[in-house]
Every structure is written in C-alpha cells, then in structure tokens.
Motif scaffolding. Sequence first.
Motif, PDB file in Angstrom:
ATOM      1  N   PRO A  25       1.697  -8.492  -4.256  1.00  0.00           N
ATOM      2  CA  PRO A  25       1.418  -7.061  -4.403  1.00  0.00           C
ATOM      3  C   PRO A  25       1.810  -6.491  -5.766  1.00  0.00           C
ATOM      4  O   PRO A  25       1.121  -5.608  -6.282  1.00  0.00           O
ATOM      5  N   ARG A  38      -2.316  -4.858 -12.027  1.00  0.00           N
ATOM      6  CA  ARG A  38      -3.742  -4.870 -12.377  1.00  0.00           C
ATOM      7  C   ARG A  38      -4.356  -3.487 -12.191  1.00  0.00           C
ATOM      8  O   ARG A  38      -5.168  -3.031 -13.006  1.00  0.00           O
ATOM      9  N   GLY A  39      -3.965  -2.806 -11.113  1.00  0.00           N
ATOM     10  CA  GLY A  39      -4.449  -1.445 -10.888  1.00  0.00           C
ATOM     11  C   GLY A  39      -4.011  -0.522 -12.012  1.00  0.00           C
ATOM     12  O   GLY A  39      -4.794   0.285 -12.525  1.00  0.00           O
ATOM     13  N   LEU A  45      -2.038  -1.519   0.822  1.00  0.00           N
ATOM     14  CA  LEU A  45      -0.766  -2.083   0.390  1.00  0.00           C
ATOM     15  C   LEU A  45       0.236  -1.007  -0.008  1.00  0.00           C
ATOM     16  O   LEU A  45       1.380  -1.018   0.424  1.00  0.00           O
ATOM     17  N   PHE A  46      -0.228  -0.067  -0.837  1.00  0.00           N
ATOM     18  CA  PHE A  46       0.746   0.806  -1.485  1.00  0.00           C
ATOM     19  C   PHE A  46       0.899   2.169  -0.816  1.00  0.00           C
ATOM     20  O   PHE A  46       1.905   2.834  -1.007  1.00  0.00           O
ATOM     21  N   LEU A  67       2.499  -3.197   2.751  1.00  0.00           N
ATOM     22  CA  LEU A  67       3.076  -3.988   1.671  1.00  0.00           C
ATOM     23  C   LEU A  67       3.770  -5.243   2.185  1.00  0.00           C
ATOM     24  O   LEU A  67       3.684  -6.305   1.599  1.00  0.00           O
ATOM     25  N   PHE A 118     -11.689   0.048  -9.328  1.00  0.00           N
ATOM     26  CA  PHE A 118     -11.157  -0.930 -10.272  1.00  0.00           C
ATOM     27  C   PHE A 118     -12.255  -1.960 -10.534  1.00  0.00           C
ATOM     28  O   PHE A 118     -12.487  -2.842  -9.710  1.00  0.00           O
ATOM     29  N   HIS A 168      -0.927  -7.153  -8.075  1.00  0.00           N
ATOM     30  CA  HIS A 168      -2.036  -6.288  -7.698  1.00  0.00           C
ATOM     31  C   HIS A 168      -1.828  -4.882  -8.262  1.00  0.00           C
ATOM     32  O   HIS A 168      -2.736  -4.282  -8.841  1.00  0.00           O
ATOM     33  N   ALA A 169      -0.608  -4.387  -8.113  1.00  0.00           N
ATOM     34  CA  ALA A 169      -0.294  -3.050  -8.619  1.00  0.00           C
ATOM     35  C   ALA A 169      -0.405  -3.016 -10.142  1.00  0.00           C
ATOM     36  O   ALA A 169      -0.933  -2.057 -10.707  1.00  0.00           O
ATOM     37  N   PHE A 183      -6.127  -2.209  -1.841  1.00  0.00           N
ATOM     38  CA  PHE A 183      -5.135  -1.575  -2.718  1.00  0.00           C
ATOM     39  C   PHE A 183      -4.356  -0.462  -2.000  1.00  0.00           C
ATOM     40  O   PHE A 183      -3.127  -0.474  -1.935  1.00  0.00           O
ATOM     41  N   MET A 228     -11.870  -5.838 -10.153  1.00  0.00           N
ATOM     42  CA  MET A 228     -11.391  -6.389  -8.878  1.00  0.00           C
ATOM     43  C   MET A 228     -12.565  -6.456  -7.904  1.00  0.00           C
ATOM     44  O   MET A 228     -13.519  -5.701  -8.008  1.00  0.00           O
TER      45      MET A 228
END
Lengths: 232, 301
Positions: B167, B173-174, A94-95, A100, A80, B170-171, A91, A83
């Motif tokens: 978050p 933006r991704g 988190l996901f 998270l 990204f 953030h997601a 990233f 960023m």
Amino acid sequence: MRFGGLAALTDVNFGIGPGELIGVIGPNGAGKTTLLNAMTGVVAPTGGKVTVGDEDFSRQPAYVFARRGIARTFQTPRVFPEMSLHDNAAFGALFAGGDLLHGGHAHRAAREALDYVGLAGEERQLAGALPPARRRLLEIAMALTTRPCLLLLDEVAAGLSPLEVEQMGELINRIRTEKNISIVWIEHAVATLMRHAERMLVLHHGELIADGATAAVRADPRVIEAYLGETA
Amino acid sequence: MKDWIKWLPLIAALAAVPWLTNAYMVSLLLTCLMYVALAVSWVMFSGPSRYLSLATTAFFGIGAYCTAWGLGHLPWPLLLLGGALAAAGTAALVGLFVLKLRGSYFAVLTFGLSELALHVINQTERSISGTVGRVLLNPPEQDAIYLAVLALALAAIACCAWLWRGPLGHALRGIGADEDRAATLGVNPLRVKLAGFALAAAFAGAVGAAMAGRWTYIDPHTVFNPLIGFQTVLIVMVGGASRIQGAVIGAVIFSLLSEFLRMRFPYFYLVLLGLLLILSVLYLPNGLIALLPRKKAAAHG
Ligand SMILES: Nc1ncnc2c1ncn2[C@@H]1O[C@H](COP(=O)(O)OP(=O)(O)O)[C@@H](O)[C@H]1O
Ligand SMILES: [Mg+2]
C-alpha cells in the motif's frame, strides 16, 4: 468563500439528510465546483463553517473528509493514468475505505465497484487509455470503494451522448437507492437531473437563490430568470 | 513470488568474490554495488513519488560520519545501523519542512540540505576537535566492507520490491501522479512521503557508513560530495525509474563505464562520460529498461 477580491460563495447555507439526492444547477462561474471543493477539504473556506455530523470540518484536510465518508468526482476527471482500472478503484478502498490491513478486501471492493458502474472486464487496462466518458464512470467507482455516506458529483454527464446521460442518471439513482448514499449532483442536463433529484439547489453569482423540492424550484420565477430561461 | 531464487547463484558468486579474485576486482565490484545500493535507495522513494531528491549526498555523508565517530567504539554492523538511523532521522525531521514543497523547490532544498549538513558537521568538528578531518584508525578490511555493501544492495532491492508491491508504494504512485487527488481518496500525503523519504535515507546512510571504512582519512568535503547526489539521479535516469532493474542496470553500466573510461582516457574521461549520459537521456528518455521486454503483458483489454 473568497478568492482575493472575488466572493465565490456568499451566505450559502444548507444541510444534507441521509439518502437525499440533491441536484445543483447554476450558470458557469456560479460557484458550484467551489462549493464541492469546500465540502471536501480541497479548498479551505475563508469564512463560514462545514460540519459533518456534529463535528466542525472547516479546517480539515482532504484526506480526513475522504476517510469520514465524503467522496467526490471532478469536473475534469482525475484518474491515475498510469495505473490499471483495478488499481485506480482499489486506491480509495485502501486509504479511505478501511481496507489497508486487508489487501484482499480492497481487491474485491475494486472489482465490485468496477462491475457496478459497468467497467467489468477492463480491470487490467490502464486508466490513461480510457475515453473521457468512461473515465467519469471510473471516477465514480473510485469514489464508491471509499465506502462513502455522501457522494458529490461534478458534471459527470457533461460531454456524454443523450443515451449515456440517461444511463448515468439511472446509475446515480441506483447508487442512492441500493447503497443508501446521499448524493449531491451538479449538472447542466437539467431534464435528467430534475427527473431523479427530489431537491434542487440553485446557485447564481455565488448566492443560493433557491433550495427546495424540485417542482417548486422549477416554477420559481427567480430561477427561471437566472438559469432555466423561458423554455423550462 | 519465488523468482528471486533464480538469482541465488549470482548472489552466491558475488559473495564469494573476495575469496576467488584479487583486490582490484573486489574494489571494482564494491564501487559498482555502492552505486546499485544508492540508486535503488533513491528510486524506491523518488521513482513512484516523482519527488526528485538531491539529498543522497547528505544521507551518505551523515552515515560516513557515524562510522568516523563510532569506529573503535562499536562493532561494524552497529555502525551501519547507526548510519541508517541517523540518516532516516534526519530525513524525517527535514522532511517535515521540505516535503511540503513540490517540484523544483523540493529538489533545490534537498540540495541545500546536503550543503547544510556539510557545514554543520564542519563547524561541529572544528569546535570539538579543533580540526576538520579525521584519521580512521583500524578501519575494517576491504572484504568486510565489500560484503556489507553487497548485503545493503540486496536489502535495498528486497525492500524496494516489498515497498512497491504494498500500500505504501501504491500511495506513493498516487502522490506522483496527482498528489491532491490521492488526498481526496484518503491518503495523508505528508505521512506517506515522510515514511518513503526516511526509508530511502536509511539505505543511503548505511551505505555511507560502510564506505567510510574505505578511507583512512575523511573530512566533510570528501563525504558530502554533491557528485554522489547527482550521479545517483543520473544513474536512475539512464537506467529507468519505473522498475528496480532500471536502477540496477544503470548503476552497473555507469560504474563499469566510468572505470573503463578512466583507465583508457585518464584526461578526458569525465567529458566522455558526460556526453554518453546526455545522449542516453536524450534518446532513451525512459531509460535502458525500456529496451527490455516486460515479463508479463502489462495490459490486455
Ligand atoms: N482557485 C481559485 N482561485 C481564484 N478564483 C477561483 C478559484 N476557483 C474558482 N474561482 C472563481 O470562482 C468562481 C466560481 O467558480 P466555480 O466554482 O468553478 O464555478 P462553477 O463550477 O459553478 O462553474 C469563478 O469566478 C471562478 O473563476
Ligand atoms: Mg464547475
């Protein structure tokens, strides 16, 4: 796996055991990237099955693969760009890595991963400002924070200097041994690849023409004819 | 982050405006705050995700009709809440389909959504009451509307700041940078987009519900005005989509400038406004916000 009339992968069957480091070779257009796409939900297979553990993952979307512990890099790195390195690395934590609900954990995971691949001290820099070779390292850090059990690498050493290729090989070997992550590594730098991988897959025109211990594959006449040539 | 405290005097001053100044001032600032709230609601989702939505008109109109239907039956704050929920619900439902499309397809479909909402309400009104418009009996005072829209603008700013820091931001933006890549890192894109789209819609719906009180007569063509959707996008383009301040500055400048031009050049103020917008987008592609220095150095090696 077919794209219209083109059979990109036919009859490719293999399994991956825990902690294995498997090298994948084959000429351009052999279907190596397509294989990773099918193994990560990026492209759903038109036929055949992808299983993880005992579960059928053939129709699962990419994020389910990621959360199940299958991480990858891309042949052309996809970071990204706007960023920071830190946010890129956080990233996946988190996901897909389960952080998270614990923002602090993602932060720590990102720093650790950047440190591990050798990008420490550059956390605040924007990923878009990174030269291509270092983007590949960042992509590995992004994959590591997802806490994978299987890491798929698509030509992470392409375009690197011979010294950097060596360092990349060491890093990948370290990930396998220290973190006990299974690795499938596509690469054209055959010498480095064969030094680290104990098992090799060879793709040719979408077919798996060899799958076995590295020494045996290196000596296989079909592999020599299709890819390695006389010099190997 | 305690830096909102330094804005307290300004917020207090804005809240005191109805008691300190005249009705014209209140009306001018009300328009200004309406555009702030709409622009911030738009940028909270479309800024990071880069999904260019023209659905602001639809959400605004749905909110306005909630007030038209509920006025007299429900207290004022509940009308705003109703407008917010109706718009968010519509966004979540419609988002299931339109958020699967990308780029210009998404933009065109969200524009279509506004047209669709207009005609649905038009038909509903015709079949229920036999007429198209509605007279609003006992609308709230302008001061009450002003305070409600001020509260909505502040809430939208706070919500956007909270969203972007967490978050979900953030997601988003991704997703805006590379949606498929974000998915390979564990983001469920449709869910994230639905949440962001519905949250943004809630604010636009509430603003519509509040602003409806300003009209004594409303019909679908007034409240589902496509200009609302276009102006919101333009404001953010002029101000800049990368920071909340961009949307706020854009909205303030846009509303004050259009008021000034309308007074000075009543016959061709729209032409002048259009020209200024084109020039600003041409020469400041990242918005006015790009002219301001960043508070902290964004990057150091
Ligand atoms: N999305 C796609 N659509 C159509 N053809 C594709 C697509 N992806 C790959 N192919 C084709 O499939 C074949 C295998 O490609 P690829 O997996 O990228 O090869 P490799 O990575 O081994 O160089 C090539 O002929 C390529 O053109
Ligand atoms: Mg490839």
